[in-house]
Design a protein around this motif. Structure first.
Motif, PDB file in Angstrom:
ATOM      1  N   VAL A 123       0.831  -1.205   0.000  1.00 52.49           N
ATOM      2  CA  VAL A 123       0.000   0.000   0.000  1.00 52.49           C
ATOM      3  C   VAL A 123       0.866   1.256   0.000  1.00 52.49           C
ATOM      4  O   VAL A 123       0.637   2.199  -0.773  1.00 52.49           O
ATOM      5  N   VAL A 124       1.887   1.236   0.839  1.00 55.02           N
ATOM      6  CA  VAL A 124       2.771   2.401   0.901  1.00 55.02           C
ATOM      7  C   VAL A 124       3.541   2.568  -0.415  1.00 55.02           C
ATOM      8  O   VAL A 124       3.726   3.681  -0.902  1.00 55.02           O
ATOM      9  N   GLU A 125       3.939   1.453  -1.003  1.00 54.97           N
ATOM     10  CA  GLU A 125       4.621   1.522  -2.297  1.00 54.97           C
ATOM     11  C   GLU A 125       3.723   2.187  -3.335  1.00 54.97           C
ATOM     12  O   GLU A 125       4.169   3.019  -4.119  1.00 54.97           O
ATOM     13  N   VAL A 126       2.446   1.831  -3.337  1.00 54.73           N
ATOM     14  CA  VAL A 126       1.523   2.393  -4.322  1.00 54.73           C
ATOM     15  C   VAL A 126       1.365   3.893  -4.108  1.00 54.73           C
ATOM     16  O   VAL A 126       1.453   4.682  -5.047  1.00 54.73           O
ATOM     17  N   VAL A 127       1.187   4.306  -2.842  1.00 56.35           N
ATOM     18  CA  VAL A 127       0.957   5.732  -2.571  1.00 56.35           C
ATOM     19  C   VAL A 127       2.151   6.568  -3.046  1.00 56.35           C
ATOM     20  O   VAL A 127       1.974   7.617  -3.658  1.00 56.35           O
ATOM     21  N   PHE A 128       3.350   6.076  -2.783  1.00 57.42           N
ATOM     22  CA  PHE A 128       4.529   6.867  -3.135  1.00 57.42           C
ATOM     23  C   PHE A 128       5.126   6.458  -4.478  1.00 57.42           C
ATOM     24  O   PHE A 128       6.216   6.883  -4.818  1.00 57.42           O
ATOM     25  N   THR A 129       4.411   5.617  -5.212  1.00 57.63           N
ATOM     26  CA  THR A 129       4.901   5.038  -6.476  1.00 57.63           C
ATOM     27  C   THR A 129       6.349   4.581  -6.348  1.00 57.63           C
ATOM     28  O   THR A 129       7.207   4.888  -7.158  1.00 57.63           O
ATOM     29  N   TYR A 130       6.585   3.823  -5.295  1.00 54.84           N
ATOM     30  CA  TYR A 130       7.931   3.318  -5.053  1.00 54.84           C
ATOM     31  C   TYR A 130       8.020   1.914  -5.657  1.00 54.84           C
ATOM     32  O   TYR A 130       7.197   1.042  -5.345  1.00 54.84           O
ATOM     33  N   PRO A 131       8.996   1.674  -6.545  1.00 56.33           N
ATOM     34  CA  PRO A 131       9.037   0.381  -7.242  1.00 56.33           C
ATOM     35  C   PRO A 131       9.592  -0.747  -6.371  1.00 56.33           C
ATOM     36  O   PRO A 131      10.732  -1.167  -6.536  1.00 56.33           O
ATOM     37  N   GLY A 132       8.789  -1.237  -5.466  1.00 55.78           N
ATOM     38  CA  GLY A 132       9.229  -2.327  -4.575  1.00 55.78           C
ATOM     39  C   GLY A 132       8.679  -3.661  -5.033  1.00 55.78           C
ATOM     40  O   GLY A 132       7.959  -3.755  -6.037  1.00 55.78           O
TER      41      GLY A 132
END
Lengths: 549, 348
Positions: free
Chosen positions: B289-298
């Motif tokens: 969820v946090v990856e999606v919010v910050f568009t972090y490619p995890g």
């Protein structure tokens, strides 16, 4: 020993007042109420003097001893009176002021050394902590001093023992290390709070001797708290007997032992005077032959043990912790099947494993444990506790079961109101009575009593022992009585088995075992039991060092 | 052999066994997913013949057991096979290895987890110690309520609040808050530096830029996990305070702080380490969820995408890595429990 006493210590004048407690009252909080624990006590302690506080549990002796440090346990508060230490008012002193005194001028030796040493640190770190924290010495000096104290306290390997963790040394050694810890800053006052209660008698002798010597060497004043009059007689110049937070009697040690004025003080001797007349019998109910047993399969906890238990009699198994006496009970009950040997009951071999015994065999051998607190389910009423064996073994239910429970309560001298009580609502002695009734409910032939009086006060012990004897007379039940206490053995047994390191040293009639000639270990054990004689320890040590030389 | 090494080897062996069991579960559960990659890629109009041909080209026509053994054989050698995406009839150079896809993603996830751990673990332990020291006082209560609030709020909410502050600080709050609210909020948050609200990083991002961009997600995750670790620290220390050796330490004249740090904390590491391991594992496997919010490619996003597109090799590899993470971190917690306990480390 004056040569290595520090200059400051020379100013300590023996005989001047060090601690003065006046009109002290302390309340404790429990069950949503404040209860008085100390109800107005006075105490005066001079420099270099040792005072003994004696009483049963709940007498307030530990509370008073701690109050002499200006400390009260959480949930307690001083409500009146004063505590003065060397002119300092400890009741109104700030926490910082108290912390300056604690560890440096007043120190504390607790009952259980194994619980009072932090398991995470080595002995040396803990022994030198006070001295370093108070800035009395630097690290090198403190460690050198600790080694010197270890030597004086006759700890083995004094130079290296400090590098060990608490779990790596024995209870007696830990207790001496704790005395070294208390001594590290050469305090004016040490509070000894039941320091030898958890130790075996043979270990107790060494620890008592070490503590007494070091207190004399450094001319330290001490408050010695115990429930054992014979022990305190060796340590204290003066004794205060406490009960329910009040003073019963106070006198010089010799005067009190010679002529106690109060009935209560006299009653503290009582259990030592109780003595059953021994009876010989050759009708063997249970015999253990050449039994070996071990927990890990490596170390034998029982080593070729042979014991005979005559019907309707009491056999006391006596020995120190680690002697295998409780393991013998586990082997007989089938909880720990022996690796070798036979156990026969009424002439027939008992199956080794508990699971292989039928219900009627199980019924015939019952057990009573040391701690009724852990042996009784706190969420069950007396009806459930005693009713369970009645249901399980005898198939009783309903009104008939209740009738039998009341009868059993009557046998253990409790009235029928107890039937709906929980263990938490009873005293220690009453709980142990319930344990006895539970064992009795199965109508057993043998009851194994494992240290059943060890956790109780002297007077309660006497009542329980009398009850057990009365029940034996009525039901002809056989007792296997496991204990480390010679006075209890003397009180209750017909025959005695002495165990040491998993082996039977001796079995015989009470009069044979307790009288010479002794095997070496029996002699050591018997001579280590403190006597009501203030010179007992001194004489014993002289005799032993004479024998060694 | 030292008992500690023996225990570690034993746990390691058990861990491998667990991992094996997990691999069976992963493989069979993905096998049970309705619809296959072929259906997903070819669409509903595909004829059965096309689907069969497509499956054959991917090797999906063979029995599951054969494929499982092949997959596991490759996985233990570090070869997770080829991604389905780009496979099947396309040119050979489009074929991508699963390890090439997962590698950078895993690095990013690990980076974020490590950054968060560096912030969160010391804070949690320190707060726990202070809460135990001043237990039942105002500090304890405030810390408890604040951390409980942050853990009770959904993580996307915490994330968006942080984004709001970051954006608002830079561009003025007029754009994101109702009229008149900006000036009210501004004084409280204007000290916060301009943090990038988007954590878009790629393979070439320099290390410190990566740190800078990952700060907001890291703070979000810190707020989410601190409460658990802090409360465990507090609870395990307080549970030790009734021990006689604590009273002894007090009566040696030690201050409350010394008593807690020197005498309680060394005995409290085992439960604290377990909870920390649990939370660190969450940082690796549970932050999609946090990856999606910050568009972090995890790796979290990657796994969700691969399950959606039925890209089994990637999904399986992700799941296996997650399981290994849990097992490894718990192993570390076990080791910490052993080495902080002298009874186990130095037997009689």
């Amino acid at each position: 020993m004056t040569s290595d006493v520090k200059p400051a210590d020379k100013s300590r004048v023996k005989g001047s007042t060090l601690v003065e407690i006046k009109g002290l009252k302390i309340d404790g909080y429990s069950d949503d109420k404040w209860h008085p624990i100390i109800k107005g006590l006075d105490l005066t302690l001079k420099r270099g003097e040792v005072i003994g506080l004696i009483g049963e549990s709940g007498a307030g002796k530990s509370t008073l001893g701690l109050a002499a440090m200006g400390y009260t346990k959480p949930g307690c508060k001083i409500t009146a009176g004063s505590v003065t230490f060397d002119g300092i008012d400890l009741v109104n002193a700030s926490q910082d002021r108290l912390r300056e005194l604690w560890g440096s001028r007043i120190s504390y030796v607790a009952q259980s050394a194994s619980a009072s040493f932090n398991p995470a640190h080595k002995l040396m770190e803990q022994v030198t902590e006070s001295a370093l924290n108070h800035g009395v010495m630097d690290k090198a000096a403190a460690e050198a001093d600790a080694k010197d104290l270890f030597k004086r306290l006759q700890l083995p390997n004094p130079d290296t023992i400090g590098g060990r963790y608490p779990h790596q040394v024995s209870g007696g050694q830990l207790q001496r290390a704790m005395t070294a810890m208390a001594m590290s800053c050469r305090p004016d006052l040490i509070i000894f709070d039941e320091p030898t209660t958890a130790l075996d008698v043979t270990t107790q002798v060494e620890v008592l001797a070490a503590m007494r010597r070091i207190v004399e060497e450094f001319n330290t004043a001490a408050i010695y708290i115990t429930h054992d009059l014979a022990v305190v007689a060796q340590m204290a110049h003066r004794i205060m007997v406490l009960r329910y937070g009040n003073l019963v009697e106070e006198a010089e040690t010799r005067a009190m032992l010679k002529a106690p004025t109060q009935d209560y003080t006299k009653s503290l001797w009582a259990v030592r005077k109780l003595e059953k007349k021994e009876e010989k019998s050759d009708d063997i109910a249970l015999s253990v032959s050449n039994v070996d047993a071990s927990y890990s399969g490596v170390v034998k906890v029982l080593d070729n043990v042979t014991v005979r238990i005559p019907r309707g009699k009491t056999v006391a198994v006596v020995g120190e912790s680690g002697s295998g006496k409780s393991t013998l009970a586990r082997a007989i009950t089938g909880l720990l099947p022996p690796s070798k040997g036979r156990i026969s009951f009424n002439g027939k071999d008992l199956p080794a494993r508990l699971q292989d015994r039928d219900r009627d065999t199980l019924r015939r051998i019952q057990m009573i444990y040391q701690s009724a607190d852990t042996a009784l389910n706190p969420r069950q009423t007396v009806r459930d506790i005693i009713g369970r064996p009645l249901e399980f073994y005898l198939g009783l239910t309903g009104a008939e079961k209740d009738r039998r429970i009341v009868k059993l309560l009557d046998a253990i001298e409790l009235n029928e109101d107890f039937i709906d009580r929980y263990p938490g609502e009873m005293s220690g002695g009453q709980k142990q009575r319930i344990s006895i009734a539970r064992a009795l409910a199965a109508e057993p032939e043998i009851i194994i009593c494992d240290e059943v009086t060890s956790a109780l006060d002297q007077i309660v012990q006497e009542e329980i022992l009398k009850l057990l004897m009365k029940l034996q007379k009525e039901t002809k039940v056989t007792y296997l009585f496991i204990t480390h206490d010679i006075a209890t053995v003397r009180a209750i047994s017909d025959e005695i088995v002495v165990m040491y390191k998993g082996k039977v040293v001796q079995q015989g009639l009470k009069s044979d075992v307790l009288n010479p000639p002794y095997p070496a270990y029996t002699e050591l054990l018997l001579s280590s039991v403190p006597q009501m004689d203030p010179d007992w320890l001194t004489t014993l040590l002289r005799k032993r060092s004479g024998a060694a030389a | 052999m030292h008992p500690v090494i023996r225990t570690v080897l034993q746990r390691l062996g058990l861990g491998l066994l667990t991992l094996f069991a997990v691999s069976v579960i992963i493989f069979s559960s993905l096998e049970l997913l309705p619809g296959g990659f072929a259906e997903a890629i070819l669409g509903q109009g595909a004829t059965p013949e096309t689907v069969a041909a497509f499956n054959k080209s991917l090797g999906l026509d063979r029995p599951p057991v054969t494929r499982y053994v092949e997959w596991l054989g490759g996985a233990v050698q570090g070869d997770f096979g080829k991604s389905f995406a780009g496979a099947g009839g396309w040119r050979e150079e489009n074929v991508r290895f699963v390890s090439d896809i997962i590698g950078p993603r895993f690095y990013n996830t690990f980076f974020l987890a490590a950054l968060t751990a560096l912030i969160a673990v010391p804070i949690a332990i320190a707060l726990g110690l202070f809460a135990a020291l001043y237990r039942n006082g105002w500090f304890d209560r405030i810390i408890n309520s604040v951390t409980l609030t942050t853990i009770a709020s959904p993580e996307f909410f915490v994330a968006y609040v942080l984004v709001l502050i970051a954006v608002g600080n830079k561009n003025g709050f007029a754009a994101v808050l109702p009229d008149g609210w900006g000036p009210m909020v501004k004084p409280f948050v204007s000290w916060i530096p301009d943090l990038p609200p988007l954590a878009t990083v790629s393979k070439g991002t320099p290390f410190w830029e990566h740190v800078w961009k990952a700060i907001l997600p890291a703070i979000t995750l810190t707020l989410v996990i601190v409460a658990h670790m802090m409360r465990m620290t507090r609870a395990s220390i307080i549970s030790l305070l009734a021990n006689p050796y604590i009273e002894m330490a007090k009566l040696k004249g030690l201050s409350p702080r010394q008593v807690i740090v020197r005498h309680a904390l060394p005995n409290a590491w085992a439960p604290i380490a377990t909870v920390i391991a649990f939370n660190l594992a969450y940082l690796v496997v549970g932050v999609v969820v946090v990856e999606v919010v910050f568009t972090y490619p995890g790796i979290g996003q990657l796994m969700v995408d691969s399950v959606g597109s039925r890209d089994m090799p990637v999904a399986q590899a992700c799941a296996l890595i997650f399981a290994a993470t849990y097992i490894l971190l718990n192993l570390v917690a076990d080791i910490i429990a052993i080495v902080t306990n002298p009874r186990l480390l130095h037997p009689k």
